[in-house]
Write a protein that holds these residues in place. Structure first.
Motif, PDB file in Angstrom:
ATOM      1  N   ILE A  63      40.319  61.862  43.229  1.00  0.00           N
ATOM      2  CA  ILE A  63      41.343  61.367  44.738  1.00  0.00           C
ATOM      3  C   ILE A  63      41.718  60.563  44.457  1.00  0.00           C
ATOM      4  CG2 ILE A  63      40.564  60.590  46.412  1.00  0.00           C
ATOM      5  CD1 ILE A  63      37.914  61.944  46.730  1.00  0.00           C
ATOM      6  N   LEU A  64      42.379  59.167  43.642  1.00  0.00           N
ATOM      7  CA  LEU A  64      42.484  58.326  43.126  1.00  0.00           C
ATOM      8  C   LEU A  64      44.011  59.383  42.469  1.00  0.00           C
ATOM      9  CD1 LEU A  64      40.114  56.122  41.690  1.00  0.00           C
ATOM     10  CD2 LEU A  64      40.934  55.770  43.756  1.00  0.00           C
TER      11      LEU A  64
ATOM     12  N   SER B  14      37.582  65.335  48.748  1.00  0.00           N
ATOM     13  CA  SER B  14      36.840  64.175  49.161  1.00  0.00           C
ATOM     14  C   SER B  14      35.585  65.473  49.781  1.00  0.00           C
ATOM     15  CB  SER B  14      37.537  63.550  50.529  1.00  0.00           C
ATOM     16  OG  SER B  14      37.802  62.307  49.914  1.00  0.00           O
TER      17      SER B  14
ATOM     18  N   LEU C 114      34.202  57.045  51.400  1.00  0.00           N
ATOM     19  CA  LEU C 114      35.302  57.921  50.909  1.00  0.00           C
ATOM     20  C   LEU C 114      35.859  58.489  52.171  1.00  0.00           C
ATOM     21  CD1 LEU C 114      37.220  58.425  48.572  1.00  0.00           C
ATOM     22  CD2 LEU C 114      35.513  59.943  47.904  1.00  0.00           C
TER      23      LEU C 114
ATOM     24  N   THR D 191      37.604  57.469  54.977  1.00  0.00           N
ATOM     25  CA  THR D 191      39.551  56.482  54.388  1.00  0.00           C
ATOM     26  C   THR D 191      40.134  57.575  54.364  1.00  0.00           C
ATOM     27  OG1 THR D 191      38.182  54.876  53.396  1.00  0.00           O
ATOM     28  CG2 THR D 191      40.492  55.051  52.782  1.00  0.00           C
ATOM     29  N   THR D 192      39.322  58.660  53.638  1.00  0.00           N
ATOM     30  CA  THR D 192      40.606  60.051  53.464  1.00  0.00           C
ATOM     31  C   THR D 192      40.665  60.927  55.064  1.00  0.00           C
ATOM     32  OG1 THR D 192      38.312  61.549  53.186  1.00  0.00           O
ATOM     33  CG2 THR D 192      39.964  60.249  51.156  1.00  0.00           C
TER      34      THR D 192
ATOM     35  N   THR E 116      43.669  58.186  57.063  1.00  0.00           N
ATOM     36  CA  THR E 116      44.492  58.240  56.483  1.00  0.00           C
ATOM     37  C   THR E 116      45.269  59.508  57.106  1.00  0.00           C
ATOM     38  OG1 THR E 116      43.646  56.749  54.604  1.00  0.00           O
ATOM     39  CG2 THR E 116      45.919  58.103  54.477  1.00  0.00           C
TER      40      THR E 116
ATOM     41  N   ALA F  44      45.254  53.277  50.606  1.00  0.00           N
ATOM     42  CA  ALA F  44      44.463  54.555  50.677  1.00  0.00           C
ATOM     43  C   ALA F  44      43.585  54.728  49.478  1.00  0.00           C
ATOM     44  CB  ALA F  44      45.004  55.826  51.195  1.00  0.00           C
TER      45      ALA F  44
ATOM     46  N   THR G 134      40.448  53.384  48.684  1.00  0.00           N
ATOM     47  CA  THR G 134      39.661  54.368  47.994  1.00  0.00           C
ATOM     48  C   THR G 134      38.183  53.185  46.770  1.00  0.00           C
ATOM     49  OG1 THR G 134      40.444  56.273  49.108  1.00  0.00           O
ATOM     50  CG2 THR G 134      39.321  56.968  47.206  1.00  0.00           C
TER      51      THR G 134
END
Length: 483
Positions: free
Chosen positions: A6-7, A40, A79, A82-83, A86, A112, A116
């Protein structure tokens, strides 16, 4: 599944967006944000299947620093917040034009990425790095693409940057001290450190300064309203919807388990500070003439209640705080977006200059009303679940905490409904208010769907976060036998 994927998606997305050029930057950013959301969801499925989703690799030998990520239920909830927000925030910006759009959208994805990383980090120094990285993009987003006079905007943004950076340095000092005791920055090792009452007090205070500024909790809130007003709406959404949750999340994840004795010894003081924020934010919101400032102080009131719930050191308090973090993230993004839609039509945020929107745009009026009712915690909305649970936890500590904390519902209902009346009802404004576009309708509908669905059925989130919260409470219990 490798949690670092994800990062990687968000970081690569930031670079690709920048080099894609201004014309397609928004669409590229939206694609990568949706890819991160999909990743995610896959990660959540692996977690629900019983997979241990963590990554620990040696990074720096001296001092001993690990690239450690861990996605337990609590981290996964943040997480997903956030995702999920965004792409909504990026999509909501499609109605605006930005100079140097490639940099603007690249900064959103980079922010983001940093947020994260903050939620997933399981090493103190890695966590600190992500925490500080998140400050850089919002600084430039607010400074370059913000609203109003350039000099006033610069002063507000610089004040915000200095405040948050100064608070973070206290936190870094605490981590360095803890490293000398534990010989490691890994969170599991920091949890095991035995500290004296005096040491815990100073560690607790160092963390509190960093988190109180970020959340913010009064009297560390003075940067908030001006930055929320001066930042572009996308920046305000990122700050209020996600970034302030970094502080609230960190209270539960880092501050309370590491300095458990101090947390319990002084919990009534910090609960009182949170409730003071509820009352202060609500009263000041009553006096606001600018729509964005009113929403900023409303947010201050709500996060004060969330902080109070976290400092109760009860399972209900933790659970209610996390539920309300997520609910507040969606509703505050929806409200600031509604304010942006109004500004696009009327080119003003002065409440006295608005009015009559209901007769011109019944669809927008209906959606805005749902967001307002969710904000005041109407039953069947997601916010009600979190606020009720927090108030219940406060009543377990002291009934007067619950009574005073409950003023957020009464005062919130008054100033939010009064605002709705002045903005949406009354005489028709001289300017034409076009009904919501398809893009605007999709963004608002997505937010409303989340608020209503989890208002009726919060069980999936409750089941996800409860085991992690119980584990954190067990760490606190081991350090304080009389809990």
């Amino acid at each position: 599944m490798n949690v670092s994927l994800i990062l990687i998606i968000l970081l690569v997305g930031a670079f690709v967006t920048y080099f894609a050029g201004d014309k397609i930057a928004s669409k590229v950013a939206l694609f990568f944000s949706l890819a991160a959301l999909g990743c995610s969801v896959v990660l959540l499925n692996h977690f629900n299947a019983g997979e241990n989703i963590s990554l620990i690799n040696a990074w720096i030998t001296q001092p001993k620093i690990s690239f450690a990520l861990n996605a337990d239920g609590l981290a996964l909830a943040m997480l997903l917040l956030t995702t999920a927000l965004t792409p909504i925030i990026i999509f909501s910006s499609f109605g605006n034009e930005y100079k140097n759009a490639k940099a603007f959208y690249a900064l959103i994805l980079f922010m983001a990425f940093a947020m994260t990383g903050t939620f997933l980090a399981a090493d103190g120094l890695l966590y600190y790095i992500f925490w500080e990285l998140a400050l850089i993009p919002i600084y430039f987003i607010a400074l370059i693409w913000g609203n109003g006079d350039a000099e006033e905007r610069r002063k507000a943004v610089v004040k915000f940057f200095i405040y948050t950076l100064a608070g973070s340095l206290f936190m870094l000092t605490a981590f360095i001290y803890l490293y000398q005791k534990a010989g490691s920055f890994l969170i599991e090792d920091l949890y095991k450190v035995q500290l004296s009452a005096c040491e815990q007090f100073w560690i607790f205070l160092a963390f509190f300064l960093a988190y109180a500024i970020k959340i913010p909790i009064i009297p560390f809130h003075t940067w908030q309203a001006n930055v929320y007003q001066k930042a572009p709406t996308v920046g305000t959404m990122l700050l209020s919807g996600i970034m302030l949750k970094m502080g609230l999340y960190s209270v539960i994840r880092w501050q309370l388990p590491i300095a458990a004795d101090a947390a319990i010894e002084f919990k009534n003081i910090f609960i009182a500070l949170g409730i003071a924020g509820v009352i202060y934010g609500s009263i000041v919101a009553l006096r606001q003439k600018d729509l964005k400032k009113l929403l900023a102080y409303s947010s201050l009131a709500h996060v004060g209640l969330i902080a109070a719930g976290a400092y109760t050191l009860t399972l209900d308090g933790f659970r209610g705080a996390v539920l309300q973090m997520i609910a507040h993230g969606f509703v505050v993004v929806g409200l600031f977006y509604a304010a942006e839609i109004i500004y696009r039509r009327f080119e003003t945020r002065n409440i006295s200059e608005l009015g009559g929107i209901r007769t011109q745009s019944p669809k927008f009026t209906s959606m805005f009303l749902i967001l307002v009712l969710a904000s005041v915690a109407l039953p069947t909305t997601f916010n009600f679940v979190g606020e009720f649970t927090v108030l219940y936890s406060l009543s377990q500590i002291n009934i007067w905490f619950a009574v005073l904390g409950g003023t957020t519902i009464i005062l919130g209902a008054y100033y939010m409904l009064k605002m709705f009346q002045n903005v949406m009802l009354g005489e028709t404004n001289s300017k034409i208010f076009a009904d919501v576009s398809i893009n605007e309708g999709i963004s608002m509908a997505a937010i409303i769907a989340v608020l209503i669905f989890f208002g009726f059925y919060p069980k999936p989130i409750t089941d996800l976060i409860t085991p992690s919260l119980e584990t954190i409470l067990s760490v606190i219990e081991k350090k304080y036998s009389t809990l």
